[in-house]
Enzyme design. Structure first.
Site, PDB file in Angstrom:
ATOM      1  N   LEU A  17     -21.888  -8.184  -2.214  1.00 20.77           N
ATOM      2  CA  LEU A  17     -22.134  -8.481  -0.877  1.00 20.77           C
ATOM      3  C   LEU A  17     -22.096  -7.146  -0.002  1.00 20.77           C
ATOM      4  CD1 LEU A  17     -20.003 -11.450  -0.120  1.00 20.77           C
ATOM      5  CD2 LEU A  17     -22.390 -11.514  -0.626  1.00 20.77           C
ATOM      6  N   ASP A  36     -15.375   2.801  -1.307  1.00 22.91           N
ATOM      7  CA  ASP A  36     -14.773   1.796  -2.651  1.00 22.91           C
ATOM      8  C   ASP A  36     -13.943   2.622  -3.493  1.00 22.91           C
ATOM      9  OD1 ASP A  36     -15.403  -0.384  -4.665  1.00 22.91           O
ATOM     10  OD2 ASP A  36     -17.351  -0.520  -3.996  1.00 22.91           O
ATOM     11  N   ASP A  57      -9.003   3.006  -1.187  1.00 20.06           N
ATOM     12  CA  ASP A  57      -8.065   1.993  -1.472  1.00 20.06           C
ATOM     13  C   ASP A  57      -7.627   1.479   0.079  1.00 20.06           C
ATOM     14  OD1 ASP A  57      -6.374  -0.105  -1.699  1.00 20.06           O
ATOM     15  OD2 ASP A  57      -4.936   1.316  -3.020  1.00 20.06           O
ATOM     16  N   VAL A  58      -8.480   0.446   0.449  1.00 16.36           N
ATOM     17  CA  VAL A  58      -8.448  -0.111   1.556  1.00 16.36           C
ATOM     18  C   VAL A  58      -6.953  -0.578   2.337  1.00 16.36           C
ATOM     19  CG1 VAL A  58     -10.639  -0.775   1.725  1.00 16.36           C
ATOM     20  CG2 VAL A  58      -8.951  -2.524   1.093  1.00 16.36           C
ATOM     21  N   CYS A  84     -15.947  -5.626   3.182  1.00 21.73           N
ATOM     22  CA  CYS A  84     -16.423  -6.489   2.024  1.00 21.73           C
ATOM     23  C   CYS A  84     -15.479  -6.020   0.928  1.00 21.73           C
ATOM     24  CB  CYS A  84     -17.814  -6.075   1.586  1.00 21.73           C
ATOM     25  SG  CYS A  84     -19.102  -6.719   2.695  1.00 21.73           S
ATOM     26  N   TYR A 159      -5.249 -16.347  -2.669  1.00 28.61           N
ATOM     27  CA  TYR A 159      -6.693 -16.186  -2.100  1.00 28.61           C
ATOM     28  C   TYR A 159      -6.894 -16.618  -0.827  1.00 28.61           C
ATOM     29  CZ  TYR A 159     -11.961 -15.104  -1.910  1.00 28.61           C
ATOM     30  OH  TYR A 159     -13.116 -14.695  -1.958  1.00 28.61           O
ATOM     31  N   LYS A 163      -7.532 -14.734   2.746  1.00 27.03           N
ATOM     32  CA  LYS A 163      -8.845 -15.242   3.697  1.00 27.03           C
ATOM     33  C   LYS A 163      -8.476 -16.055   4.999  1.00 27.03           C
ATOM     34  CE  LYS A 163     -11.304 -12.974   0.667  1.00 27.03           C
ATOM     35  NZ  LYS A 163     -12.414 -11.650   1.445  1.00 27.03           N
TER      36      LYS A 163
END
Length: 253
Positions: A17, A36, A57-58, A84, A159, A163
């Site tokens: 995405l 990324d 690394d976010v 994303c 997960y 989210k």
């Protein structure tokens, strides 16, 4: 906001995405920074688009600071952020091998939820310092949730929680950033053709796609990217989570 000439950061932009979004924004004239952890793909996408790739690394405050410093130094003040980057992990709360791994649960939350917020807070600080554009707008943030935030299946506790957290923080962050002219929206995709999905046999992909009421197929990354571009361009979209799922409602398993 008109994407043409705007500086955009896309996390997880090396594939899936994120890659589709980076390419769509670049096609509209944006200058894109690909963030990324996998640099081989990120560098290739950045080269194709005439942008830059930054290893990040976010979930790391240090990596986030370095990313914003690099983007600001090489490209200028960022105006668009698309989150994303994320991981998927499945494990039941109690399975045949015992209770859910706390380390795995923590990792999913750290990357998907905390990582998204880390990028939001740093981007917002940088964008707030920019001059206002038409209508007083300074920036646009688009986050990626999932239909699992609403229809979590068995084994998706971590997960779905990550989210669901993204969905839950969308409105308060939009309200926080309103005075700075920064909009915040979230997309909750259904079943899409991501690299993870592409690894499944074709008959398995077809079976999953058939679960979607209409159109009865997997979503295309380009369709996600098209919605990102519309959010960027439509100034009245703010504080909202949009399901992009063909009307699917996930079964328990």
């Amino acid at each position: 906001m008109n994407p043409s000439g705007a500086i955009a950061i896309v996390t997880g932009g090396g594939s899936g995405l994120g890659e589709a979004t980076a390419r769509a924004l670049a096609a509209k004239g944006a200058r894109v920074a690909i963030a990324d952890v996998g640099m081989d793909k990120a560098l290739k996408v950045a080269e194709d688009l005439g942008g830059i790739a930054v290893k990040c690394d976010v979930s790391s405050a240090e990596d986030g600071d370095a990313l914003l410093a690099t983007v600001t130094g090489k490209l200028g003040t960022p105006r668009i952020l698309v989150n994303c980057a994320g991981i998927v992990a499945g494990m039941k709360t109690v399975g045949k091998d015992g209770p859910h791994s706390l380390d795995l649960y923590r990792k999913v939350i750290e990357i998907n939820l905390i990582g998204s917020f880390n990028m939001i807070r740093l981007f917002a600080a940088a964008a707030s310092a920019g001059d206002p554009l038409e209508g007083g707008e300074r920036g646009v943030i688009v986050n990626t949730a999932s239909v699992a935030a609403f229809d979590g299946q068995m084994g998706q506790a971590a997960y779905s929680a990550s989210k669901g957290g993204i969905v839950g923080m969308t409105l308060p962050i939009a309200r926080d950033l309103a005075r700075s002219g920064i909009r915040v929206c979230t997309i909750a995709p259904g079943i899409f053709k991501t690299p993870m999905m592409a690894g499944l046999p074709e008959d398995a992909q077809a079976s999953l796609g058939a679960q979607v009421p209409f159109p009865p197929r997997l979503g295309e990354p380009a369709e996600y990217a098209a919605l990102v571009c519309h959010i960027v361009e439509n100034q009245m979209l703010n504080g909202e989570t949009i399901r992009l799922d063909g009307a699917i409602r996930m079964a328990p398993k």
